[in-house]
Design an enzyme around this catalytic site. Structure first.
Site, short mmCIF file in Angstrom:
data_model
loop_
_atom_site.label_atom_id
_atom_site.label_comp_id
_atom_site.label_asym_id
_atom_site.label_seq_id
_atom_site.Cartn_x
_atom_site.Cartn_y
_atom_site.Cartn_z
N ARG A 166 56.28 52.69 26.59
CA ARG A 166 55.01 52.29 27.25
C ARG A 166 53.80 52.47 26.36
O ARG A 166 52.68 52.63 26.82
CB ARG A 166 54.80 53.06 28.57
N LYS A 180 45.30 41.32 20.42
CA LYS A 180 46.19 40.41 21.15
C LYS A 180 47.57 40.47 20.51
O LYS A 180 47.70 40.26 19.30
CB LYS A 180 45.68 38.97 21.08
N GLU A 189 41.53 29.20 10.16
CA GLU A 189 40.93 30.20 11.05
C GLU A 189 39.65 30.80 10.43
O GLU A 189 38.79 31.30 11.15
CB GLU A 189 41.94 31.32 11.39
N LYS A 217 34.96 38.32 14.06
CA LYS A 217 35.92 38.50 15.16
C LYS A 217 35.66 39.81 15.89
O LYS A 217 35.68 39.87 17.12
CB LYS A 217 37.36 38.45 14.64
N GLU A 230 39.04 39.08 27.01
CA GLU A 230 38.85 37.64 27.21
C GLU A 230 38.50 37.30 28.66
O GLU A 230 39.12 36.43 29.28
CB GLU A 230 40.10 36.87 26.76
N ARG A 265 35.15 35.79 24.63
CA ARG A 265 36.24 35.85 23.65
C ARG A 265 36.98 34.52 23.57
O ARG A 265 37.56 34.19 22.53
CB ARG A 265 37.22 37.00 23.96
N ASN A 277 39.21 30.77 20.66
CA ASN A 277 40.28 29.82 20.95
C ASN A 277 39.89 28.40 20.56
O ASN A 277 40.60 27.43 20.88
CB ASN A 277 40.62 29.87 22.44
N HIS A 298 42.48 25.71 19.88
CA HIS A 298 43.79 26.22 20.28
C HIS A 298 44.38 25.53 21.51
O HIS A 298 45.60 25.55 21.70
CB HIS A 298 43.74 27.73 20.49
N HIS A 317 47.93 24.74 20.46
CA HIS A 317 49.08 25.39 21.10
C HIS A 317 50.00 24.37 21.75
O HIS A 317 51.23 24.53 21.75
CB HIS A 317 48.60 26.41 22.14
N HIS A 366 50.96 27.60 12.81
CA HIS A 366 49.84 27.80 13.73
C HIS A 366 48.51 27.29 13.17
O HIS A 366 47.78 26.54 13.83
CB HIS A 366 49.75 29.29 14.08
N1 LIG Z 1 47.00 38.02 17.74
C1 LIG Z 1 46.04 37.21 17.34
O1 LIG Z 1 44.86 37.42 17.58
C2 LIG Z 1 46.41 36.00 16.54
C3 LIG Z 1 45.41 35.28 15.88
C4 LIG Z 1 45.78 34.17 15.13
C5 LIG Z 1 47.12 33.81 15.01
N2 LIG Z 1 48.06 34.55 15.65
C6 LIG Z 1 49.49 34.24 15.48
O2 LIG Z 1 49.81 34.43 14.11
C7 LIG Z 1 50.96 33.64 13.80
C8 LIG Z 1 50.75 32.92 12.49
O3 LIG Z 1 50.59 33.89 11.48
P1 LIG Z 1 50.76 33.50 9.94
O4 LIG Z 1 50.03 32.25 9.66
O5 LIG Z 1 50.46 34.71 9.15
O6 LIG Z 1 52.29 33.11 9.85
P2 LIG Z 1 53.60 33.96 9.42
O7 LIG Z 1 53.54 35.31 9.95
O8 LIG Z 1 54.74 33.10 9.80
O9 LIG Z 1 53.47 34.05 7.84
C9 LIG Z 1 53.49 32.87 7.12
C10 LIG Z 1 54.62 32.81 6.08
O10 LIG Z 1 54.16 33.44 4.90
C11 LIG Z 1 55.07 34.46 4.50
N3 LIG Z 1 54.24 35.51 3.91
C12 LIG Z 1 53.35 36.30 4.56
N4 LIG Z 1 52.67 37.06 3.68
C13 LIG Z 1 53.16 36.76 2.46
C14 LIG Z 1 52.85 37.20 1.15
N5 LIG Z 1 51.86 38.08 0.91
N6 LIG Z 1 53.56 36.69 0.12
C15 LIG Z 1 54.54 35.75 0.34
N7 LIG Z 1 54.86 35.29 1.56
C16 LIG Z 1 54.17 35.79 2.61
C17 LIG Z 1 55.83 34.84 5.73
O11 LIG Z 1 57.09 35.36 5.40
C18 LIG Z 1 55.92 33.50 6.45
O12 LIG Z 1 56.99 32.76 5.94
C19 LIG Z 1 51.14 32.68 14.96
O13 LIG Z 1 52.22 33.10 15.74
C20 LIG Z 1 49.86 32.81 15.75
O14 LIG Z 1 50.03 32.55 17.10
C21 LIG Z 1 47.73 35.62 16.41
O1 LIG Z 2 41.87 36.76 19.27
C1 LIG Z 2 41.66 35.82 20.02
O2 LIG Z 2 41.15 35.97 21.14
C2 LIG Z 2 42.03 34.45 19.63
O3 LIG Z 2 41.99 33.54 20.43
C3 LIG Z 2 42.44 34.22 18.20
C4 LIG Z 2 43.37 33.03 18.00
O4 LIG Z 2 43.17 32.59 16.66
C5 LIG Z 2 44.84 33.39 18.14
O5 LIG Z 2 45.62 32.30 17.77
C6 LIG Z 2 45.28 33.97 19.44
O6 LIG Z 2 46.59 34.47 19.35
C7 LIG Z 2 45.28 32.95 20.56
O7 LIG Z 2 45.34 33.65 21.74
P1 LIG Z 2 45.85 33.02 23.10
O8 LIG Z 2 45.32 33.99 24.11
O9 LIG Z 2 45.26 31.66 23.23
O10 LIG Z 2 47.31 32.98 23.04
ZN LIG Z 3 44.75 31.19 16.12
#
Ligand SMILES: NC(=O)c1ccc[n+]([C@@H]2O[C@H](COP(=O)([O-])OP(=O)(O)OC[C@H]3O[C@@H](n4cnc5c(N)ncnc54)[C@H](O)[C@@H]3O)[C@@H](O)[C@H]2O)c1
Ligand SMILES: O=C(O)C(=O)C[C@@H](O)[C@H](O)[C@H](O)COP(=O)(O)O
Ligand SMILES: [Zn+2]
Length: 380
Positions: free
Chosen positions: A130, A152, A194, A235, A245, A249, A253, A256, A260, A275
């Protein structure tokens, strides 16, 4: 193997003041060499490092050794790279491995990787026992400028992106910008979408800066640290105003709602669409939709597209390899968006570059008309 930070290499600190969930983001070249000391300062006895096989092969051993040298028991959990890993099956694998490693609530889950690893490991940390503390060591541009900040976490469902998740803030974010030297160019571009987003939301000056300095960001000059730090500041400011959100916040998006839906249509297949590419297309659509509705000038929409095309990003539905589905499939995907209120769609629209706003109650008929117009249009 990670290079140590040169003595004169600057470290930029961005504080995220969230009361008892406050934390620091450190940005700089060579920070992985200091990860042992900075993470040990959090006072845990053990850490489970979650990484993917690409990143683990490059940096996993160095991080585990650094932690062990500081007296932490360290284990590594490796998942497959790519968006498909944000799944129920991977969540089970990571949670069980965290429990197997006897990670206690006061210990640490460390996400070493891109946003996929960060979202998955963060969600596992939120639900295992948890709630276990966690640390983000983002290694992609996207994760350094966006996903490692703000708490998130989650996985995808066949119904849509990130539909199962939790808010769980990290205790520390360490963004070593030298790690981006090994990031594939396609992923660098995707993360850059982004970065541009922050300019488009509310900082026209930062968009100007991006147009002038993007090559330095890609090449790894001082512009890269500046872009990462400025994105984190932008951010963090939004997250501090509206952590869960309930209002503002949603601005983060931008792009997105469309993006999405495209990720769902391409079945989270990173070979077709990652993404950041979905976000690039989505932001262009959001600006062109704003122009279509008479809210923003066509010139601003064209300027956004021109910059994204210049860096090599897709900007049109027609740019999705293997097709973008039908208008009905797109609308179906959008209907599952988390911003839907009382059954009506919410979009982030714009009155111009740096003038985005949250628009509730957008009529489906207008979205349909716009998408049909997009499909008929050809790039100018
Ligand atoms: N939580 C949030 O606020 C938030 C915000 C934006 C995006 N996201 C999520 O993030 C994800 C996308 O993340 P991403 O673009 O980092 O993709 P990813 O995690 O798939 O990484 C991209 C690719 O690059 C490789 N890689 C990463 N770092 C590396 C390095 N230093 N050297 C060599 N290879 C490397 C990875 O192995 C992968 O193949 C999506 O699922 C999206 O929904 C979340
Ligand atoms: O942090 C946030 O809030 C964002 O919306 C950042 C986005 O870039 C990111 O892709 C996030 O994961 C999207 O959130 P979601 O709530 O639409 O799934
Ligand atoms: Zn995003």
């Amino acid at each position: 193997m990670a290079a140590a930070r040169a003595p004169d290499a600057p470290v930029i600190t961005v504080h995220v003041p969230l009361g008892d969930r406050a934390y620091d983001i450190f940005v700089g070249r060579g920070l992985l060499g200091e990860a042992g000391a900075r993470i040990a300062a959090l006072g845990a006895r053990a850490a489970a490092i979650v990484t993917d096989s690409n990143v683990g092969a490059l940096y996993g051993g160095a991080l585990a050794d650094a932690l062990q040298q500081r007296g932490l028991r360290a284990s590594i959990i490796t998942v497959a790279p790519g968006e498909a890993t944000k799944s129920y099956a991977s969540l089970e694998t990571v949670c069980d491995a965290v429990l197997e490693a006897r990670i206690e609530r006061g210990d640490l889950v460390i996400a070493l990787g891109g946003g996929v690893v960060g979202d998955l490991a963060g969600f596992a940390a939120a639900v295992a026992r948890r709630g276990v503390r966690f640390v983000q060591v983002p290694t992609s541009l996207l994760s350094q400028v966006d996903s490692s900040v703000g708490g998130k976490t989650g996985i995808n469902s066949r119904h849509g992106k990130n539909l199962v998740g939790a808010f769980h803030q990290p205790s520390l974010v360490l963004a070593d910008t030298a790690l981006l030297d090994t990031l594939p160019i396609r992923e660098m571009r995707a993360g850059y979408a982004e970065v541009v987003k922050y300019g488009l939301i509310d900082d026209a000056g930062f968009f100007d800066w991006c147009e002038a300095n993007w090559q330095g960001v890609f090449a790894g000059g001082p512009e890269r640290n500046e872009a990462v730090a400025q994105s984190c500041r932008a951010k963090a400011a939004v997250v501090v105003r509206d952590e869960r959100e309930e209002g503002d916040r949603a601005l983060l998006n931008l792009g997105h709602t469309f993006g999405h839906a495209l990720e769902r249509i391409t079945r989270y297949d990173s070979a077709r669409l990652v993404h950041g590419e979905g976000v690039a297309i989505g932001m262009c659509l959001a600006f062109r939709f704003s122009a279509f509705l008479g809210l923003c000038s066509a010139d601003d929409a064209t300027r956004v597209e021109r910059h994204l095309v210049t860096v090599g990003l897709p900007t049109r539905l027609q740019d999705v390899p293997g097709g973008f589905g039908t208008v009905d499939e797109l609308l179906d995907g959008m209907a599952q968006d988390k911003k839907v209120k009382a059954g009506a769609l919410t979009f982030i629209l714009a009155r111009g570059i740096g003038q985005s706003f949250v628009a509730h109650g957008i009529e489906i008929a207008k979205v349909r008309a716009f998408l049909n117009h997009e499909i008929a249009a050809t790039r100018t």
